[in-house]
Design an enzyme around this catalytic site. Structure first.
Site, PDB file in Angstrom:
ATOM      1  N   LEU A 207       4.339 -10.813 -10.908  1.00  0.00           N
ATOM      2  CA  LEU A 207       3.573  -9.936 -11.803  1.00  0.00           C
ATOM      3  C   LEU A 207       2.822  -8.847 -11.025  1.00  0.00           C
ATOM      4  O   LEU A 207       2.272  -7.929 -11.624  1.00  0.00           O
ATOM      5  CB  LEU A 207       2.595 -10.765 -12.634  1.00  0.00           C
ATOM      6  CG  LEU A 207       3.256 -11.664 -13.671  1.00  0.00           C
ATOM      7  CD1 LEU A 207       2.208 -12.487 -14.408  1.00  0.00           C
ATOM      8  CD2 LEU A 207       4.073 -10.844 -14.671  1.00  0.00           C
ATOM      9  N   HIS A 267       8.731 -16.969 -12.124  1.00  0.00           N
ATOM     10  CA  HIS A 267       8.970 -15.541 -11.870  1.00  0.00           C
ATOM     11  C   HIS A 267       9.936 -14.932 -12.890  1.00  0.00           C
ATOM     12  O   HIS A 267       9.697 -13.855 -13.441  1.00  0.00           O
ATOM     13  CB  HIS A 267       9.553 -15.330 -10.471  1.00  0.00           C
ATOM     14  CG  HIS A 267       8.726 -15.906  -9.363  1.00  0.00           C
ATOM     15  ND1 HIS A 267       7.364 -15.999  -9.429  1.00  0.00           N
ATOM     16  CD2 HIS A 267       9.067 -16.420  -8.143  1.00  0.00           C
ATOM     17  CE1 HIS A 267       6.898 -16.535  -8.302  1.00  0.00           C
ATOM     18  NE2 HIS A 267       7.917 -16.808  -7.519  1.00  0.00           N
TER      19      HIS A 267
HETATM   20  C1  BG6 Z   1       8.311 -17.939  -4.124  1.00  0.00           C
HETATM   21  C2  BG6 Z   1       9.321 -19.038  -4.017  1.00  0.00           C
HETATM   22  O1  BG6 Z   1       7.486 -18.130  -5.235  1.00  0.00           O
HETATM   23  O2  BG6 Z   1       8.996 -16.695  -4.264  1.00  0.00           O
HETATM   24  C3  BG6 Z   1      10.236 -18.809  -2.830  1.00  0.00           C
HETATM   25  O3  BG6 Z   1       8.620 -20.275  -3.837  1.00  0.00           O
HETATM   26  C4  BG6 Z   1      10.867 -17.436  -2.915  1.00  0.00           C
HETATM   27  O4  BG6 Z   1      11.241 -19.798  -2.762  1.00  0.00           O
HETATM   28  C5  BG6 Z   1       9.801 -16.379  -3.145  1.00  0.00           C
HETATM   29  O5  BG6 Z   1      11.536 -17.193  -1.691  1.00  0.00           O
HETATM   30  C6  BG6 Z   1      10.424 -15.013  -3.401  1.00  0.00           C
HETATM   31  O6  BG6 Z   1       9.435 -14.029  -3.372  1.00  0.00           O
HETATM   32  P1  BG6 Z   1       9.801 -12.523  -2.953  1.00  0.00           P
HETATM   33  O7  BG6 Z   1       8.559 -11.775  -3.227  1.00  0.00           O
HETATM   34  O8  BG6 Z   1      10.184 -12.565  -1.511  1.00  0.00           O
HETATM   35  O9  BG6 Z   1      10.953 -12.129  -3.813  1.00  0.00           O
END
Ligand code: BG6
Length: 519
Positions: A207, A267
């Site tokens: 977010l 997410h």
């Molecule tokens: C986290 C997960 O919430 O988000 C991870 O626990 C993942 O497994 C990560 O790698 C991804 O975040 P971003 O910002 O790198 O896309």
């Protein structure tokens, strides 16, 4: 909040941030002159080291921390601030010009050792903070960078021994917020006995991403998208999250949760809500979150038949980690059936979306890093171009290389009259060359200072998201459904492509987005 600031394109990052800050300072809940204390609980852990301290440093550098802010680390380890500094420094990406500010930044930092389960430790922390603030009123922000096993004790101890009596107190919690509906409800009920909802900031860092925040502006500030954003025009919506690396080093943690809990239930569902929700009454946090909850309420529980789960296997021809499969990780239990890939189809049973498949797919150890939202439009009715037309698509690429582009037909340029696939393109790297986009955590932590909960998860949103996924998760676990193996570095299980095809997503394979601005 006041109206958003007007930001001329030619400004530097710092100038932009200063306008932004000025805008925030109009917010009556936040006063730059108040004393603030940011308490990092779990200061010696990975999250604090890799994310929280670096974020506080960037906020400090950008001049966004209120002037009188103290940063206090708390953890079980017997450490000095010098130890903490050494641990966090490698993650702060300090440039030569910035190095001179390090001493001032760390001068605002102190460290307190204590036990999470011990009220006396929190009373000692409270005395430490009171002494730092010389007994004046101070606003306190508690960041729980901790394993969920201690959430309940820690929050109880904060409440009983460490709240500021005159300033405000806010608690920031990180996922996992439980493992299913029952455990999440238990945690929410516990928190609600201690704090009001406006004191609880549940972080979902997606977010805080530029393009996720842009979804609302794109949808509700443009006339061209509003009228076509519905079941009459959109054939399917596909949300994708791909990472090119496995769970290396996190296998033990990951195995308890799996990809659906790690990425999809939080997410991806948050992005889905922003794509699907109705226009909120205003941009105030509760109006926005009310609309997100309504979307979730219209989604039935996901059935096993609408899901493909996968687990990566080593690639014998790959390099380094790619040779190893998920189960080759020594921290993963032998024969684990935890999914590292999942594709799910769900439907939103409301007037806008009835019958439109929303496909969410996410996975580790895939062929690329990508997070995007893709809306595929229906065929043009009454074709006059002898089936040469391909469907329009609107793509919002969250990362890497933020972009919005529409895949569309145009006349093949020159002495032709046939349609050809092309794109309307808004690539941020070209259009906003001089704008440095802040990190998601930087935005979100600043929001906590400012008291803006728009980009945080409310308890009813969380509950609905768990309701949708819990029966599926339980079924996968009790029936020990064996995930489909896929090779490290591949596109994932072909069964997922089949699932998308089955629900009507049309992949033509004739078009590949190229950056048209790249020389
Ligand atoms: C986290 C997960 O919430 O988000 C991870 O626990 C993942 O497994 C990560 O790698 C991804 O975040 P971003 O910002 O790198 O896309």
């Amino acid at each position: 909040m006041s109206a958003p600031a007007q930001v001329p394109a030619s400004l530097t990052h710092l100038e932009v941030m200063n306008i932004f800050r000025h805008d925030l300072l109009q917010n009556k809940q936040f006063s730059q002159t108040d004393t603030h204390v940011f308490i990092v609980l779990g200061a010696s852990g990975d999250l604090a080291k890799k994310k929280i301290y670096p974020t506080l440093w960037w906020l400090y550098l950008d001049g966004l921390l209120p002037a009188d802010t103290h940063l206090v680390g708390f953890a079980r380890s017997h450490l000095t601030m010098a130890n903490v500094r050494k641990q966090v420094l490698p993650f702060m990406k300090v440039t030569e010009e910035e190095a001179s500010k390090l001493d001032d930044f760390f001068g605002r930092n102190t460290y307190v050792q204590g036990k999470y389960t011990d009220l006396a430790s929190f009373q000692a922390l409270d005395r430490h903070i009171t002494a730092l603030c010389k007994g004046h009123k101070a606003n306190r922000l508690f960041y729980l960078a901790l394993p969920p096993s201690v959430y309940e004790d820690v929050t109880l101890n904060i409440k009983q021994g460490c709240m500021d009596q005159f300033g405000w107190n806010r608690v920031i919690v990180e996922k996992p917020f439980g493992k299913d509906l029952a455990s999440s409800d238990k945690l929410s009920n516990h928190l609600s006995t201690l704090f009001r909802e406006d004191q609880i900031y549940r972080i979902d860092h997606y977010l805080g991403k530029e393009m996720v925040q842009n979804l609302m502006v794109l949808r509700f500030a443009n006339r061209i998208f509003g009228p076509v954003w519905n079941r009459d025009n959109i054939a399917s919506v596909v949300l994708t999250f791909k990472e090119p690396f496995g769970t290396e080093g996190r296998g033990g943690y990951f195995d308890e949760f799996g990809i659906i809990r790690d990425v999809m239930q939080n997410h991806m569902m948050q992005m889905l809500c922003l794509v699907a929700m109705e226009k909120p009454a205003s941009t105030s946090p509760n109006d926005v979150r009310d609309e997100k909850v309504k979307v979730l309420k219209n989604i039935p529980e996901i059935r096993l038949g609408d899901v493909v789960v996968g687990q990566y296997a080593g690639n014998p021809a790959g390099q380094g980690e790619a040779k190893k499969g998920y189960c080759d990780d020594p921290t993963v239990p032998k024969g684990s059936v935890t999914a590292t890939y999942a594709a799910v189809v769900l439907y939103i049973q409301n007037e806008r979306w009835d019958g439109v498949p929303f496909v969410m797919r996410c996975g580790k150890a895939l062929n690329e890093r990508k997070a995007e939202v893709r809306l595929q439009f229906r065929d043009v009715p009454g074709d006059i171009f002898q089936q040469q037309c391909k469907r329009n698509e609107l793509v919002i690429r969250v990362q890497p290389n933020e972009a919005i582009y529409t895949k569309m037909m145009t006349k093949k340029p020159g002495m032709f009259f046939n349609p050809e696939e092309s794109e309307l393109d808004l690539t941020y790297g070209s259009r906003y060359k001089d704008v440095k986009l802040p990190d998601a955590y930087e935005r979100l932590i600043l929001d906590v200072f400012c008291g803006n909960q728009m980009h945080f998860v409310r308890s009813d949103e969380l509950r609905e998201a768990w309701r949708i996924f819990t029966p599926l998760l339980h079924k996968l676990e009790t029936s020990k459904v064996r995930p489909v193996p896929y090779v490290y570095g591949s596109r994932g299980p072909p069964e997922a492509d089949e699932l998308m095809k089955k629900v009507g997503f049309r992949y033509e394979g004739t078009y590949k987005w190229v950056n048209p601005n790249k020389l």
